[in-house]
Scaffold this motif. Structure first.
Motif, short mmCIF file in Angstrom:
data_model
loop_
_atom_site.label_atom_id
_atom_site.label_comp_id
_atom_site.label_asym_id
_atom_site.label_seq_id
_atom_site.Cartn_x
_atom_site.Cartn_y
_atom_site.Cartn_z
N GLY A 108 0.83 -1.21 0.00
CA GLY A 108 0.00 0.00 0.00
C GLY A 108 0.86 1.24 0.00
N LEU A 130 4.22 3.47 -0.85
CA LEU A 130 5.02 3.52 -2.05
C LEU A 130 6.49 3.36 -1.70
N ARG A 182 2.85 16.78 -7.88
CA ARG A 182 1.63 16.10 -8.27
C ARG A 182 1.02 16.91 -9.39
N GLY A 183 0.76 16.27 -10.49
CA GLY A 183 0.18 17.01 -11.60
C GLY A 183 -1.05 16.32 -12.12
N GLY A 184 -1.61 16.89 -13.15
CA GLY A 184 -2.83 16.34 -13.73
C GLY A 184 -2.63 14.93 -14.24
N MET A 185 -1.39 14.60 -14.61
CA MET A 185 -1.16 13.32 -15.25
C MET A 185 -0.49 12.31 -14.33
N GLY A 186 -0.21 12.68 -13.12
CA GLY A 186 0.41 11.70 -12.26
C GLY A 186 1.22 12.32 -11.15
N VAL A 187 1.82 11.45 -10.36
CA VAL A 187 2.60 11.90 -9.22
C VAL A 187 4.07 11.68 -9.54
N PRO A 192 -1.01 6.95 -13.35
CA PRO A 192 -2.17 6.11 -13.08
C PRO A 192 -3.04 5.92 -14.31
N PHE A 193 -3.06 6.94 -15.15
CA PHE A 193 -3.96 6.83 -16.29
C PHE A 193 -3.46 5.81 -17.31
N ALA A 196 -2.66 2.90 -16.81
CA ALA A 196 -3.26 1.59 -16.54
C ALA A 196 -4.64 1.50 -17.19
N MET A 197 -5.22 2.65 -17.48
CA MET A 197 -6.53 2.62 -18.09
C MET A 197 -6.44 2.58 -19.61
N VAL A 221 1.73 -0.93 -12.67
CA VAL A 221 1.87 0.52 -12.53
C VAL A 221 2.84 1.02 -13.58
N ASP A 276 -3.94 6.62 -2.47
CA ASP A 276 -3.16 5.55 -3.10
C ASP A 276 -3.39 5.59 -4.61
N GLU A 277 -2.35 6.04 -5.32
CA GLU A 277 -2.50 6.21 -6.76
C GLU A 277 -2.68 4.89 -7.49
N ALA A 297 -5.60 3.70 -10.10
CA ALA A 297 -5.34 3.10 -11.40
C ALA A 297 -6.12 1.80 -11.57
N LEU A 326 -10.04 2.48 -11.85
CA LEU A 326 -10.52 2.95 -13.16
C LEU A 326 -10.22 1.91 -14.24
N GLY A 327 -9.01 1.35 -14.19
CA GLY A 327 -8.62 0.39 -15.21
C GLY A 327 -9.54 -0.83 -15.22
N ARG A 336 -12.60 -0.46 -17.48
CA ARG A 336 -12.41 0.00 -18.85
C ARG A 336 -13.16 -0.86 -19.87
N GLN A 346 -11.22 6.51 -23.20
CA GLN A 346 -9.99 7.14 -22.74
C GLN A 346 -10.26 8.55 -22.19
N MET A 352 -12.05 8.41 -19.00
CA MET A 352 -11.17 8.01 -17.91
C MET A 352 -10.41 9.22 -17.36
N LEU A 353 -9.95 10.07 -18.27
CA LEU A 353 -9.23 11.26 -17.82
C LEU A 353 -10.17 12.18 -17.05
N TYR A 385 -10.68 10.66 -13.73
CA TYR A 385 -9.50 10.81 -12.87
C TYR A 385 -9.50 12.20 -12.23
#
Lengths: 596, 201
Positions: free
Chosen positions: A82, A84, A98-103, A122-123, A125-126, A162, B16-17, B21, B24-25, B28, B54, B57-58, B61
């Motif tokens: 759990g 990191l 930390r940004g819009g697209m990840g940490v 994180p995105f 993974a989607m 990840v 917890d990132e 993930a 959401l994943g 999908r 996609q 998902m954004l 998020y």
């Protein structure tokens, strides 16, 4: 109606059966009709029928989509820890941002024992396989770039589901933080540095966020403020000295540091553009300024390969809308290309110079409206100390129209270089005429309405002027006529009184003759004299009548005539009548006195 | 499965990132199926269901912190709602600019000239299953689809959600904003009605 169904126990059971069958199908099993039929033999036909119908519908769905395609393929296999602590080869040390697209974490790559910045996505993974390919391509494109102003990408991978993106760890802070500090300190000038730069190695003064750390560089750029800076080599490696002291945002060293940051970034961009990589997400938070004052463009992870257009069919809009070019935000028509990066760098510098975002809006809608409305106001309106050339450069880079911007990052860099070297820049500020034309173009309907109004007003004005002129002419001719008449009348009057005077003189002459002594003593002439005098008086009286108001001269002559008459009467012995004549004479003379 | 989601939501709430993930994943494929089901054949050539998922998902998020704070509805219905908005937006975008060329390709919607483009977009993204020309389908399947589309809206909706989109009763109830029992009643009735229609052919 539902009540009636619910009240029916039999139907209630059927409801449950149907629900169960649908649920079994839902979780991907075959419906266990045998068990159901065994449990509810009394509903044999109903169950059979329902099952048939449900399967028919489900069949339709299988033909439309294969529900479970590639489902297991990229399902994250999960990170059990759990916390990191570690990720494959990487030992996560701490969270940096930390940004819009990840940490982003600071991490140690154990195999090479080097420090890296690890961005967890994180995105990713989607993403489905198609998008994953695109993402990897972008990272590959970025990995190819080798430039002193681009953060090197070390690697990209997936560890236990990840996805991560490892890049060189840059000691320093983002331009976004610097701008925040400038803004913060401007609001609370007495506080000094806010101490928000946890990551920053501070120099002794605790004032400069970035100092020219090496003596070597100091030697190359002896004085930031000196006029006639040395050759281009030097300026390129010049040190961006940014102090967060608000009073310094007016000094020329601040502006030279800002221009240097822009120069570095533009050079980095040019390199990327040469390799067909467009960043698409340039913003203050993606520009790192290291402790040596050098600028690094980070996050080429979102870059898109120009050539690989097939992977960006939908042209997903990513990036932060505040720094997005109009074409990127789909406000204006146009292909998103390298000029989009030039725009974004332009508005980033604008924000650095003014400490205010170029677009002020807070919501997506506000920003888009603002983006579509007008060009940016001159940054000098916010800070009049900004050098005119620098303001012109920044404005040119952040034009709404792609064609009006710098057409390459190299041109942008060249102009910044020229500014730093105190040479004349290529960019020209738009003339007042240009601005007027553009304003008119943007406000076409308003201008049209205004033009119509103006024309109308002009027509009305002309018509009323013509009317006025006409009336004035009329009045003038009338006045002339009157004046002429008056002239005529007065000359008539003059002639009349002249005539009158002539007549009087004639009569008086006659009277004088009569009173002459020659005739006085001639016997028998008395009567003739008297009758002549009477005639004269008669004429005078007539004259007097003609000139209504007894003219002074007429009256005087008349007086003389009466006096003469009196003399004659005395001579003739008619004393009584003589007195009357004298009285009249006196009266006439008195009125003459009064009038004269 | 729902326990799993609850557990992941709890982890996500703590920041917890990786849980985010997985959360959401994990949905999908399901969302992609949903989009593929409703997407109009004419925009299928221009964008892929994956693209829509996609973008959804954004969106999700970005909106997740808000969702975690209030949790107005269960997780999947919430995701489905965001995806639905993306789907409608895509229909609008593609049909607004291309309505003419699109109409030339497919004469089915020749009445479209009477409708405004946005109405058209809304109708396309309505829960009618698209008369997709791209997917090979047997005659029987075609007939079932036609009958399904000609059902009253409420009936069609519930069958689509429950059987085609494979939502649980609970999720369906959340999407339609009715009780779970009402879902059961409606699906039963809809099944009966569809059966009568299918028997006729």
């Amino acid at each position: 109606m539902e009540d009636s169904v619910q009240s029916d126990d039999r139907d209630q059971q059927l409801l449950r059966i149907a629900d169960e069958m649908i649920d079994q199908l839902r979780v991907g099993q075959l419906v266990d009709s045998h068990a159901l039929l065994a449990a509810y033999p009394q509903y044999y036909t109903q169950i059979k029928e329902m099952l048939a119908t449900i399967e028919l519908i489900a069949n339709v769905s299988r033909s439309v989509v294969k529900v479970n395609d590639s489902d297991t393929h990229d399902r994250p296999c999960g990170v059990e820890s759990g916390a990191l602590g570690e990720l494959g080869d990487f030992l996560l040390v701490r969270e940096i941002g930390r940004g819009g697209m990840g940490v982003v974490y600071e991490a140690i790559q154990r195999s090479l024992s080097r420090r890296v910045a690890l961005k967890i996505l994180p995105f990713a993974a989607m993403l489905d396989p198609r998008h994953l390919i695109r993402f990897r391509n972008e990272a590959q494109a970025a990995a190819v770039l080798e430039h002193p102003h681009i953060v090197p990408v070390y690697g990209i991978g997936c560890e236990r589901g990840v996805h991560y993106y490892a890049m060189r760890m840059i000691e320093g802070s983002t331009l976004g933080t610097i701008i925040d500090d400038l803004r913060h300190n401007a609001q609370q000038p007495s506080n000094g540095p806010s101490g928000r730069h946890k990551l920053l190695p501070r120099n002794e003064s605790q004032k400069s966020v970035f100092a020219d750390a090496t003596a070597n560089q100091r030697a190359f750029a002896p004085a930031e403020t000196s006029i006639g800076a040395p050759a281009s080599e030097t300026t390129a490696s010049a040190v961006a000295m940014i102090s967060t002291d608000p009073s310094d945002t007016r000094s020329s060293s601040f502006f030279r540091a800002a221009a240097t940051i822009g120069l570095h970034a533009a050079q980095g961009l040019q390199h990327a553009h040469n390799h067909g990589v467009v960043h698409r997400d340039i913003k203050p938070n993606n520009l790192m300024v290291d402790s040596a004052g050098s600028v690094w463009i980070a996050d080429f992870g979102l870059a898109q390969l120009d050539a690989d257009a097939s992977l960006t069919l939908t042209g997903d809009v990513v990036g932060t809308i505040r720094y997005m070019s109009p074409e990127q935000a789909r406000v204006c028509a146009g292909v998103v290309d390298h000029r989009s990066d030039i725009y974004s760098l332009g508005v980033t510098l604008y924000e650095l110079l003014t400490q205010q975002p170029a677009l002020r809006g807070n919501t997506r809608h506000e920003l888009l409206t603002e983006l579509g409305s007008s060009e940016l106001p001159n940054p000098r309106l916010h800070n009049p100390f900004i050098p005119r050339e620098l303001a012109t450069i920044v404005l040119k880079a952040s034009r709404r129209e792609q064609l009006e911007r710098y057409q390459s990052a190299a041109e942008f860099a060249n102009d910044l270089q020229r500014f730093l070297e105190h040479k004349p820049i290529e960019a020209k500020p738009p003339t007042a005429l240009d601005r007027l034309y553009k304003w008119c173009y943007r406000n076409r309907s308003l201008v049209f309405a205004f033009g119509c109004g103006l024309t109308l007003a002009l027509v009305v004005l002309i018509v009323s002027i013509l009317q006025l002129v006409h009336q004035r002419n009329l009045a003038r001719s009338a006045a002339e006529r009157e004046w002429k008449q008056a002239q005529a009348a007065s000359s008539e009057e003059r002639r009349a009184s002249q005539n009158c005077r002539l007549a009087l003189r004639a009569v008086n002459e006659l009277l004088m003759q009569l009173s002459a002594t020659k005739l006085k003593n001639v016997p028998g002439m008395e009567e003739i004299r008297a009758s002549l005098t009477n005639r004269a008086i008669g004429i005078l009286g007539q004259l007097d009548d003609i000139g209504q108001n007894p003219d002074a001269q007429v009256a005087l002559e008349l007086g003389k005539a009466y006096q003469l008459m009196g003399d004659l009467q005395v001579h003739g012995g008619e004393r009584r009548t003589a007195i009357g004549s004298y009285t009249k004479s006196i009266d006439l003379c008195e009125t003459t006195d009064k009038n004269g | 499965m729902s326990d799993d989601i609850d557990e992941l939501l709890r982890l996500a709430e703590r920041g917890d990132e990786t849980a985010v993930a997985r959360l959401l994943g994990g949905q999908r494929a399901r969302l992609r199926a949903m989009v593929a089901l409703h997407m109009d054949a004419r925009i299928r050539g221009r964008c892929d269901p994956s693209d829509i998922v996609q973008e959804a998902m954004l969106d999700a998020y970005r909106q997740l912190p808000d969702y975690l704070a209030s949790r107005p509805l269960p997780f999947y219905p919430w995701l489905r709602q965001i995806t639905w908005q993306q789907l409608v937006a895509h229909h609008r975008r593609h049909l607004k600019y291309q309505v003419r060329s699109v109409l030339r390709e497919d004469q089915v919607w020749s009445c479209a000239s009477d409708c405004s483009t946005s109405q058209l977009a809304d109708r396309l993204a309505d829960s009618v299953i698209s008369p997709s020309g791209q997917v090979a389908r047997s005659e029987v399947q075609e007939k079932v689809l036609n009958e399904l589309n000609s059902l009253p809206e409420g009936d069609r909706e519930i069958l689509v959600l429950r059987i085609l989109e494979q939502l649980s009763s609970q999720e369906t109830a959340a999407v339609l904003n009715v009780s779970e029992n009402a879902v059961r009643v409606r699906q039963f009735r809809a099944l009966k009605r569809l059966k009568t229609r299918l028997d006729r052919i």
